[in-house]
Scaffold this motif. Structure first.
Motif, PDB file in Angstrom:
ATOM      1  N   ILE A 175      -3.703 -11.827   2.902  1.00 51.68           N
ATOM      2  CA  ILE A 175      -4.542 -12.797   2.231  1.00 51.68           C
ATOM      3  C   ILE A 175      -3.362 -13.495   1.203  1.00 51.68           C
ATOM      4  O   ILE A 175      -3.450 -14.769   1.310  1.00 51.68           O
ATOM      5  CB  ILE A 175      -5.732 -12.152   1.570  1.00 51.68           C
ATOM      6  N   ASN A 176      -2.605 -12.699   0.620  1.00 51.39           N
ATOM      7  CA  ASN A 176      -1.715 -13.473  -0.553  1.00 51.39           C
ATOM      8  C   ASN A 176      -0.562 -13.709   0.164  1.00 51.39           C
ATOM      9  O   ASN A 176       0.373 -14.319  -0.672  1.00 51.39           O
ATOM     10  CB  ASN A 176      -1.659 -12.408  -1.578  1.00 51.39           C
ATOM     11  N   THR A 177      -0.045 -13.600   1.189  1.00 58.13           N
ATOM     12  CA  THR A 177       1.184 -13.914   1.971  1.00 58.13           C
ATOM     13  C   THR A 177       2.361 -13.412   1.061  1.00 58.13           C
ATOM     14  O   THR A 177       3.352 -13.948   0.814  1.00 58.13           O
ATOM     15  CB  THR A 177       1.144 -15.369   2.165  1.00 58.13           C
ATOM     16  N   PHE A 178       2.196 -12.225   0.662  1.00 54.15           N
ATOM     17  CA  PHE A 178       3.376 -11.239   0.171  1.00 54.15           C
ATOM     18  C   PHE A 178       4.278 -11.140   1.170  1.00 54.15           C
ATOM     19  O   PHE A 178       4.146 -11.276   2.400  1.00 54.15           O
ATOM     20  CB  PHE A 178       2.990 -10.259  -0.695  1.00 54.15           C
ATOM     21  N   SER A 179       5.396 -10.463   0.884  1.00 52.28           N
ATOM     22  CA  SER A 179       6.428  -9.977   1.829  1.00 52.28           C
ATOM     23  C   SER A 179       5.842  -8.777   2.565  1.00 52.28           C
ATOM     24  O   SER A 179       4.965  -8.107   2.054  1.00 52.28           O
ATOM     25  CB  SER A 179       7.604  -9.491   1.116  1.00 52.28           C
ATOM     26  N   TYR A 180       6.129  -8.785   3.724  1.00 48.58           N
ATOM     27  CA  TYR A 180       5.410  -7.889   4.675  1.00 48.58           C
ATOM     28  C   TYR A 180       6.055  -6.618   4.605  1.00 48.58           C
ATOM     29  O   TYR A 180       5.745  -5.507   5.467  1.00 48.58           O
ATOM     30  CB  TYR A 180       5.483  -8.330   6.242  1.00 48.58           C
ATOM     31  N   TRP A 181       7.229  -6.506   3.795  1.00 47.14           N
ATOM     32  CA  TRP A 181       7.873  -4.983   3.707  1.00 47.14           C
ATOM     33  C   TRP A 181       6.855  -4.038   3.375  1.00 47.14           C
ATOM     34  O   TRP A 181       7.125  -2.665   3.491  1.00 47.14           O
ATOM     35  CB  TRP A 181       9.281  -5.334   3.373  1.00 47.14           C
ATOM     36  N   PHE A 182       6.027  -4.632   2.292  1.00 45.32           N
ATOM     37  CA  PHE A 182       4.957  -3.708   1.787  1.00 45.32           C
ATOM     38  C   PHE A 182       4.270  -2.914   2.743  1.00 45.32           C
ATOM     39  O   PHE A 182       4.087  -1.653   2.770  1.00 45.32           O
ATOM     40  CB  PHE A 182       4.006  -4.216   0.784  1.00 45.32           C
ATOM     41  N   VAL A 183       3.875  -3.636   3.798  1.00 47.24           N
ATOM     42  CA  VAL A 183       3.006  -3.102   4.867  1.00 47.24           C
ATOM     43  C   VAL A 183       3.842  -2.127   5.835  1.00 47.24           C
ATOM     44  O   VAL A 183       3.534  -1.126   6.122  1.00 47.24           O
ATOM     45  CB  VAL A 183       2.375  -4.202   5.875  1.00 47.24           C
ATOM     46  N   THR A 184       5.240  -2.654   6.061  1.00 46.04           N
ATOM     47  CA  THR A 184       6.216  -1.700   6.829  1.00 46.04           C
ATOM     48  C   THR A 184       6.371  -0.748   6.161  1.00 46.04           C
ATOM     49  O   THR A 184       6.048   0.844   6.881  1.00 46.04           O
ATOM     50  CB  THR A 184       7.350  -2.513   7.073  1.00 46.04           C
ATOM     51  N   ILE A 185       6.323  -0.491   4.739  1.00 52.90           N
ATOM     52  CA  ILE A 185       6.757   0.907   4.356  1.00 52.90           C
ATOM     53  C   ILE A 185       5.248   1.698   4.134  1.00 52.90           C
ATOM     54  O   ILE A 185       5.438   2.998   4.397  1.00 52.90           O
ATOM     55  CB  ILE A 185       7.305   0.504   2.614  1.00 52.90           C
ATOM     56  N   ALA A 186       4.280   1.099   3.862  1.00 54.08           N
ATOM     57  CA  ALA A 186       2.994   1.954   3.836  1.00 54.08           C
ATOM     58  C   ALA A 186       2.614   2.614   5.008  1.00 54.08           C
ATOM     59  O   ALA A 186       2.336   3.651   5.356  1.00 54.08           O
ATOM     60  CB  ALA A 186       2.010   0.921   3.488  1.00 54.08           C
ATOM     61  N   VAL A 187       3.022   1.701   6.381  1.00 50.62           N
ATOM     62  CA  VAL A 187       2.870   2.268   7.761  1.00 50.62           C
ATOM     63  C   VAL A 187       3.874   3.210   7.959  1.00 50.62           C
ATOM     64  O   VAL A 187       3.186   4.579   8.551  1.00 50.62           O
ATOM     65  CB  VAL A 187       2.948   1.037   8.719  1.00 50.62           C
ATOM     66  N   LEU A 188       4.915   3.102   7.631  1.00 46.94           N
ATOM     67  CA  LEU A 188       6.036   4.244   7.888  1.00 46.94           C
ATOM     68  C   LEU A 188       5.558   5.601   7.108  1.00 46.94           C
ATOM     69  O   LEU A 188       5.462   6.800   7.592  1.00 46.94           O
ATOM     70  CB  LEU A 188       7.386   3.814   7.409  1.00 46.94           C
ATOM     71  N   VAL A 189       5.189   5.309   5.762  1.00 49.45           N
ATOM     72  CA  VAL A 189       4.886   6.644   4.892  1.00 49.45           C
ATOM     73  C   VAL A 189       3.483   7.396   5.544  1.00 49.45           C
ATOM     74  O   VAL A 189       3.415   8.413   5.788  1.00 49.45           O
ATOM     75  CB  VAL A 189       4.511   6.046   3.635  1.00 49.45           C
ATOM     76  N   SER A 190       2.718   6.383   6.026  1.00 54.44           N
ATOM     77  CA  SER A 190       1.514   7.070   6.505  1.00 54.44           C
ATOM     78  C   SER A 190       1.468   7.692   7.759  1.00 54.44           C
ATOM     79  O   SER A 190       1.155   8.860   8.181  1.00 54.44           O
ATOM     80  CB  SER A 190       0.357   5.924   6.732  1.00 54.44           C
ATOM     81  N   ALA A 191       2.466   6.877   8.781  1.00 57.86           N
ATOM     82  CA  ALA A 191       2.679   7.674   9.908  1.00 57.86           C
ATOM     83  C   ALA A 191       3.412   9.042   9.839  1.00 57.86           C
ATOM     84  O   ALA A 191       3.086  10.096  10.556  1.00 57.86           O
ATOM     85  CB  ALA A 191       3.606   6.804  10.900  1.00 57.86           C
ATOM     86  N   LEU A 192       4.535   8.943   8.860  1.00 61.47           N
ATOM     87  CA  LEU A 192       5.247  10.066   8.758  1.00 61.47           C
ATOM     88  C   LEU A 192       4.315  11.377   8.045  1.00 61.47           C
ATOM     89  O   LEU A 192       4.480  12.612   8.381  1.00 61.47           O
ATOM     90  CB  LEU A 192       6.466   9.914   7.869  1.00 61.47           C
ATOM     91  N   SER A 193       3.422  10.931   7.146  1.00 59.75           N
ATOM     92  CA  SER A 193       2.594  11.957   6.342  1.00 59.75           C
ATOM     93  C   SER A 193       1.763  12.465   7.622  1.00 59.75           C
ATOM     94  O   SER A 193       1.289  13.753   7.411  1.00 59.75           O
ATOM     95  CB  SER A 193       1.781  11.168   5.353  1.00 59.75           C
ATOM     96  N   THR A 194       1.073  11.828   8.102  1.00 61.38           N
ATOM     97  CA  THR A 194       0.108  12.176   9.326  1.00 61.38           C
ATOM     98  C   THR A 194       0.943  13.115  10.243  1.00 61.38           C
ATOM     99  O   THR A 194       0.381  14.217  10.757  1.00 61.38           O
ATOM    100  CB  THR A 194      -0.174  11.002  10.215  1.00 61.38           C
ATOM    101  N   TYR A 195       2.057  12.965  10.871  1.00 60.70           N
ATOM    102  CA  TYR A 195       2.878  13.777  11.492  1.00 60.70           C
ATOM    103  C   TYR A 195       3.186  15.127  10.803  1.00 60.70           C
ATOM    104  O   TYR A 195       2.876  16.367  11.550  1.00 60.70           O
ATOM    105  CB  TYR A 195       4.197  13.240  12.192  1.00 60.70           C
TER     106      TYR A 195
END
Length: 159
Positions: A41-61
């Protein structure tokens, strides 16, 4: 060095721990989705999303798939006449001796996830802290609670 305790907790503990971890990780994934929506929505940098997805995926595993099995393999306990020997830990293995003379009371507890698998945890309270032997079969937990209680009473009478 002392030999490790011989008794293990119930094998279904792995399933219960996976479900519990899955609930916590689901909250993390919801936060990740919220970050993705806010970023879109706010067109921030997408690296926030990349980091959040990586942290979530690693935590899940780690917390849902890897750690519960290792945790079960490391959890051991043994009850002697004079002490309770508990060993647990994944990276740092903790070995605890609880003298029977220090035991004040023993409880069993069971939440909804443990109840689903017919498991219960035994908590051993001393003046200083509480120790827990998690995820035993209900019958075993009750027998262990009664046995520790009886041994602790005998030790008090000897003093």
């Amino acid at each position: 060095m002392r030999q490790p305790p011989v008794n293990r907790i119930a094998r279904d503990a792995v399933k219960a721990w996976k479900i519990t971890a899955g609930l916590y990780v689901a909250v993390l994934w919801l936060a990740t989705i919220a970050i993705a929506i806010i970023t879109y929505i706010n067109t921030f940098s997408y690296w926030f999303v990349t980091i959040a997805v990586l942290v979530s995926a690693l935590s899940t595993y780690l917390f849902v798939f890897l750690f519960p099995g290792i945790r079960w393999k490391r959890w051991r306990y043994e009850v002697f006449e004079q002490e309770i020997y508990i060993q647990h830990g994944i990276l740092i293995v903790s070995r605890t001796l609880v003298p029977m003379i220090r035991v004040q009371h023993v409880d069993t507890k069971q939440g909804p996830i443990l109840r689903k698998f017919q498991l219960a945890s035994v908590t051993i309270s001393t003046a200083a802290t509480t120790h827990e032997i998690p995820a035993l079969l209900e019958e075993d937990a009750s027998e262990l609670r009664d046995r520790i209680s009886a041994l602790a009473r005998v030790d008090e009478d000897d003093v």
